[in-house]
Design a protein around this motif. Structure first.
Motif, PDB file in Angstrom:
ATOM      1  N   SER A 138       0.878  15.308  -7.347  1.00 50.31           N
ATOM      2  CA  SER A 138       2.030  14.457  -7.005  1.00 50.31           C
ATOM      3  C   SER A 138       2.433  14.697  -5.552  1.00 50.31           C
ATOM      4  CB  SER A 138       3.218  14.798  -7.914  1.00 50.31           C
ATOM      5  OG  SER A 138       3.666  16.096  -7.592  1.00 50.31           O
ATOM      6  N   LEU A 139       3.129  13.722  -4.993  1.00 57.60           N
ATOM      7  CA  LEU A 139       3.605  13.890  -3.612  1.00 57.60           C
ATOM      8  C   LEU A 139       4.610  15.032  -3.532  1.00 57.60           C
ATOM      9  CD1 LEU A 139       4.030  10.241  -2.271  1.00 57.60           C
ATOM     10  CD2 LEU A 139       2.152  11.836  -1.889  1.00 57.60           C
ATOM     11  N   ALA A 140       5.405  15.215  -4.613  1.00 53.72           N
ATOM     12  CA  ALA A 140       6.397  16.301  -4.597  1.00 53.72           C
ATOM     13  C   ALA A 140       5.675  17.637  -4.448  1.00 53.72           C
ATOM     14  CB  ALA A 140       7.220  16.267  -5.880  1.00 53.72           C
ATOM     15  N   GLU A 141       4.554  17.772  -5.158  1.00 53.14           N
ATOM     16  CA  GLU A 141       3.818  19.029  -5.048  1.00 53.14           C
ATOM     17  C   GLU A 141       3.119  19.122  -3.683  1.00 53.14           C
ATOM     18  OE1 GLU A 141       0.898  19.663  -8.132  1.00 53.14           O
ATOM     19  OE2 GLU A 141       0.190  21.454  -7.061  1.00 53.14           O
ATOM     20  N   ASP A 187       0.830  -1.210   0.000  1.00 55.64           N
ATOM     21  CA  ASP A 187       0.000   0.000   0.000  1.00 55.64           C
ATOM     22  C   ASP A 187       0.864   1.260   0.000  1.00 55.64           C
ATOM     23  OD1 ASP A 187      -2.284  -1.543   0.008  1.00 55.64           O
ATOM     24  OD2 ASP A 187      -2.655  -1.348   2.161  1.00 55.64           O
ATOM     25  N   LEU A 188       1.952   1.220   0.750  1.00 52.71           N
ATOM     26  CA  LEU A 188       2.836   2.401   0.799  1.00 52.71           C
ATOM     27  C   LEU A 188       3.463   2.651  -0.568  1.00 52.71           C
ATOM     28  CD1 LEU A 188       4.631   1.974   4.253  1.00 52.71           C
ATOM     29  CD2 LEU A 188       2.725   3.490   3.703  1.00 52.71           C
ATOM     30  N   HIS A 189       3.926   1.591  -1.206  1.00 52.82           N
ATOM     31  CA  HIS A 189       4.504   1.738  -2.555  1.00 52.82           C
ATOM     32  C   HIS A 189       3.478   2.339  -3.498  1.00 52.82           C
ATOM     33  CE1 HIS A 189       8.230  -1.043  -2.533  1.00 52.82           C
ATOM     34  NE2 HIS A 189       8.044  -0.488  -1.374  1.00 52.82           N
ATOM     35  N   TRP A 190       2.269   1.807  -3.405  1.00 46.74           N
ATOM     36  CA  TRP A 190       1.201   2.285  -4.290  1.00 46.74           C
ATOM     37  C   TRP A 190       0.961   3.786  -4.083  1.00 46.74           C
ATOM     38  CZ3 TRP A 190      -4.042   3.734  -3.130  1.00 46.74           C
ATOM     39  CH2 TRP A 190      -4.857   3.860  -4.266  1.00 46.74           C
ATOM     40  N   LEU A 191       1.120   4.213  -2.829  1.00 44.58           N
ATOM     41  CA  LEU A 191       0.925   5.640  -2.535  1.00 44.58           C
ATOM     42  C   LEU A 191       2.136   6.478  -2.947  1.00 44.58           C
ATOM     43  CD1 LEU A 191      -0.633   5.191   1.008  1.00 44.58           C
ATOM     44  CD2 LEU A 191      -1.760   6.421  -0.862  1.00 44.58           C
ATOM     45  N   GLY A 235     -11.051  -2.750   8.966  1.00 49.66           N
ATOM     46  CA  GLY A 235     -10.887  -2.716   7.509  1.00 49.66           C
ATOM     47  C   GLY A 235     -11.587  -1.526   6.868  1.00 49.66           C
ATOM     48  N   ALA A 236     -12.286  -0.718   7.672  1.00 49.01           N
ATOM     49  CA  ALA A 236     -13.025   0.414   7.101  1.00 49.01           C
ATOM     50  C   ALA A 236     -12.053   1.435   6.520  1.00 49.01           C
ATOM     51  CB  ALA A 236     -13.875   1.075   8.181  1.00 49.01           C
ATOM     52  N   LEU A 237     -12.373   1.914   5.328  1.00 52.63           N
ATOM     53  CA  LEU A 237     -11.553   2.916   4.644  1.00 52.63           C
ATOM     54  C   LEU A 237     -10.101   2.489   4.531  1.00 52.63           C
ATOM     55  CD1 LEU A 237     -13.349   5.969   6.177  1.00 52.63           C
ATOM     56  CD2 LEU A 237     -13.270   5.427   3.748  1.00 52.63           C
ATOM     57  N   SER A 238      -9.889   1.196   4.337  1.00 49.78           N
ATOM     58  CA  SER A 238      -8.524   0.727   4.147  1.00 49.78           C
ATOM     59  C   SER A 238      -8.044   1.200   2.784  1.00 49.78           C
ATOM     60  CB  SER A 238      -8.452  -0.799   4.229  1.00 49.78           C
ATOM     61  OG  SER A 238      -9.075  -1.377   3.100  1.00 49.78           O
ATOM     62  N   VAL A 239      -6.734   1.358   2.673  1.00 43.38           N
ATOM     63  CA  VAL A 239      -6.150   1.770   1.399  1.00 43.38           C
ATOM     64  C   VAL A 239      -6.537   0.750   0.335  1.00 43.38           C
ATOM     65  CG1 VAL A 239      -3.960   2.138   0.201  1.00 43.38           C
ATOM     66  CG2 VAL A 239      -4.284   3.036   2.513  1.00 43.38           C
ATOM     67  N   GLU A 240      -6.533  -0.518   0.730  1.00 41.87           N
ATOM     68  CA  GLU A 240      -6.884  -1.572  -0.228  1.00 41.87           C
ATOM     69  C   GLU A 240      -8.318  -1.404  -0.758  1.00 41.87           C
ATOM     70  OE1 GLU A 240      -7.731  -5.359   1.526  1.00 41.87           O
ATOM     71  OE2 GLU A 240      -6.824  -6.424  -0.146  1.00 41.87           O
ATOM     72  N   PRO A 273      -4.230   7.049  -5.833  1.00 44.91           N
ATOM     73  CA  PRO A 273      -3.388   7.305  -4.665  1.00 44.91           C
ATOM     74  C   PRO A 273      -3.311   8.791  -4.285  1.00 44.91           C
ATOM     75  CG  PRO A 273      -2.099   6.363  -6.496  1.00 44.91           C
ATOM     76  CD  PRO A 273      -3.540   6.250  -6.857  1.00 44.91           C
ATOM     77  N   MET A 274      -3.274   9.670  -5.274  1.00 45.64           N
ATOM     78  CA  MET A 274      -3.137  11.085  -4.921  1.00 45.64           C
ATOM     79  C   MET A 274      -4.432  11.681  -4.371  1.00 45.64           C
ATOM     80  SD  MET A 274      -0.088  12.054  -4.851  1.00 45.64           S
ATOM     81  CE  MET A 274      -0.556  13.700  -4.319  1.00 45.64           C
ATOM     82  N   ALA A 275      -5.573  11.026  -4.641  1.00 46.33           N
ATOM     83  CA  ALA A 275      -6.817  11.499  -4.022  1.00 46.33           C
ATOM     84  C   ALA A 275      -6.742  11.196  -2.522  1.00 46.33           C
ATOM     85  CB  ALA A 275      -8.026  10.826  -4.649  1.00 46.33           C
ATOM     86  N   ILE A 276      -6.262   9.987  -2.211  1.00 49.12           N
ATOM     87  CA  ILE A 276      -6.117   9.604  -0.798  1.00 49.12           C
ATOM     88  C   ILE A 276      -5.075  10.501  -0.132  1.00 49.12           C
ATOM     89  CG2 ILE A 276      -5.404   7.753   0.764  1.00 49.12           C
ATOM     90  CD1 ILE A 276      -6.431   5.761  -1.274  1.00 49.12           C
ATOM     91  N   ALA A 277      -3.934  10.664  -0.797  1.00 50.34           N
ATOM     92  CA  ALA A 277      -2.843  11.446  -0.198  1.00 50.34           C
ATOM     93  C   ALA A 277      -3.264  12.901   0.012  1.00 50.34           C
ATOM     94  CB  ALA A 277      -1.595  11.371  -1.077  1.00 50.34           C
ATOM     95  N   SER A 278      -3.958  13.461  -0.964  1.00 46.27           N
ATOM     96  CA  SER A 278      -4.351  14.869  -0.848  1.00 46.27           C
ATOM     97  C   SER A 278      -5.273  15.057   0.357  1.00 46.27           C
ATOM     98  CB  SER A 278      -5.075  15.343  -2.107  1.00 46.27           C
ATOM     99  OG  SER A 278      -4.243  15.197  -3.238  1.00 46.27           O
TER     100      SER A 278
END
Ligand code: GLU
Length: 457
Positions: free
Chosen positions: A291-294, A60-64, A256-261, A270-275
């Motif tokens: 992007s994570l950089a931004e 999951d971390l890689h995916w993010l 398991g609620a709102l799991s990344v999976e 992934p960027m929707a979750i990260a944002s």
């Protein structure tokens, strides 16, 4: 000194969006400071921890977009913790206790009725060797408590002892060590509670910044004391607010609620979750960041609020749409290939449909529509049928230029006198079977002349 952070979940379930907040706060902090990110699995509880969960957390971390510099498992480091235990025992700050939970409970009640704070009264320090021998003979095993440095010379006489730290998120924090019980570091069965391994690892691994949820604020006083007892300077601490759903419910790895999976499976990028995970509950607007950089440039731990960050999971889909609607073809090319969207029309197709997608997988339906026509057969009344038939008869010959749609509909308007919705709505239905969707001017060249004629009702 290299800035070093760690993300330290116990692998007892899949990570959820709240864990993602912690992981990303650490990752973005490391990125901003050119630092190191350690992925540490707090798996000393061998009953509840699972290697599969650790592996899925890494996935999951890689995916993010989080790529740890190193990966550590506490379950492989018991000898290091054992050494720390010896060190603390030798220093006289780790002492054996024999109380049962019931005895402790009773003592707490007595203290309360006497108006004393319900902390452990250090009775075990007064045990004689004979009493200890007796307990041992009875089959009792000790648990071990860390003697907090909250007294002058007599541990029974605690005095106010403030521990201060400047929290990266919350600013000045103070804990009075006299308000706390000496924490148990080692259980009767010899297993470790979270505190000691965590501090030992933070020291050993050169962690400079401990960034985690604010459910750990109260542990920090004890941990600072433990760092010092082990001869180390404590790191900088930062405690961010936790995410809760709109109804105020906390998130749990085990439910398991709102799991990344599950979010990935629902098509959330992934960027929707990260944002959302990073910006909610801060002074920044929640917006889709590409992007994570931004995202790192929008990230400032000190702008995080102290109260729980409530969020509505639907917001994830709003962000997802915003990301997809501007996502360049290059970024999705490989994923489209997996849906069989791979020929020379793929880029034009993506650019045509992306503005209509809730999730990338929705592109599959549009690809089918483009190639095979409406997914359900369309019924038209007699008048519309007549209109469509005369319209289709006017379809320009190939080769088609960029303006074929304009050319065609111009000719139909002229012939039938229809314009606006009257003209376009039946054409859209005949071509796609849907009453709304991508610009037909963009879809038509992708459908092609032959494909268009095949849709003639
Ligand atoms: N394993 C702990 C947790 O998941 C780590 C806390 C910390 O970061 O120190 O809560």
């Amino acid at each position: 000194m290299t800035i070093t952070v760690r993300f330290a979940p116990s692998p007892t379930g899949r990570i959820h969006i709240g864990n993602t907040r912690t992981a990303l706060f650490n990752w973005l902090f490391a990125q901003k400071h050119n630092g190191r990110f350690i992925q540490r699995f707090d798996d000393t509880d061998v009953e509840r921890s699972r290697k599969e969960y650790a592996d899925s957390i890494l996935y999951d971390l890689h995916w993010l977009g989080i790529f740890p510099d190193s990966i550590e498992y506490q379950s492989k480091r018991f000898d290091v913790y054992d050494q720390a235990v010896e060190k603390l025992k030798a220093a006289g700050v780790l002492y054996p206790c024999y109380e049962t939970p019931e005895e402790l409970d009773l003592r707490r009640k007595i203290r309360r009725t006497r108006g004393l704070p319900p902390v452990y009264g250090r009775e075990a320090l007064a045990l004689t060797q004979d009493e200890i021998t007796e307990f041992e003979a009875d089959g009792r095993r000790p648990h071990w408590r860390f003697l907090l440095p909250n007294f002058a010379s007599d541990p029974a006489e605690t005095q106010r002892t403030e521990v201060h730290w400047n929290d990266l998120v919350r600013g000045e924090e103070t804990v009075d060590l006299a308000s706390l019980s000496d924490p148990v570091l080692v259980r009767e069965d010899g297993t470790y509670l979270y505190t000691l391994p965590s501090v030992v690892d933070d020291i050993d691994m050169g962690v400079t910044h401990v960034i985690r949820g604010d459910d750990h604020v109260t542990n920090t006083g004890v941990q600072i004391a433990l760092f010092r007892a082990l001869g180390a300077e404590p790191p900088v601490f930062g405690h961010h607010n936790l995410l809760t759903t709109s109804s105020g419910e906390g998130l749990s790895k085990r439910s398991g609620a709102l799991s990344v999976e599950s979010l990935r499976e629902a098509g959330v990028e992934p960027m929707a979750i990260a944002s959302l995970a990073v910006l909610i509950g801060t002074s920044e607007n929640v917006q889709a960041i590409d992007s994570l950089a931004e995202l790192a440039t929008h990230f400032d731990p000190a702008s995080t609020s102290k109260s729980a960050a409530k969020f509505d999971p639907d917001e994830l889909f709003v962000l997802n749409r915003a990301l997809l609607h501007r996502m360049p073809f290059e970024e999705v090319r490989d994923r489209l290939v997996l849906f069989g969207i791979a020929d020379e029309r793929a880029e034009a197709f993506w650019n045509a449909v992306r503005g209509n997608l809730d999730k990338i997988a929705d592109a599959r339906d549009w690809w089918r529509i483009v190639n095979e026509g409406p997914l359900e057969a369309q019924q038209f009344d007699a008048e519309t049928l007549e209109f469509l038939r005369s319209g289709f008869a006017l379809l320009p010959e190939e080769p088609w230029g960029d303006t074929v749609w304009k050319q065609w509909t111009g000719a139909i308007r002229k012939e039938t006198g229809r314009k606006g919705k009257e003209l376009f709505a039946p054409l859209r239905l005949a071509l796609t079977g849907r009453s709304s969707g991508p610009e037909l001017a963009e879809l038509l060249p992708i459908i092609g002349r032959e494909g268009t004629l095949a849709r003639r009702p």
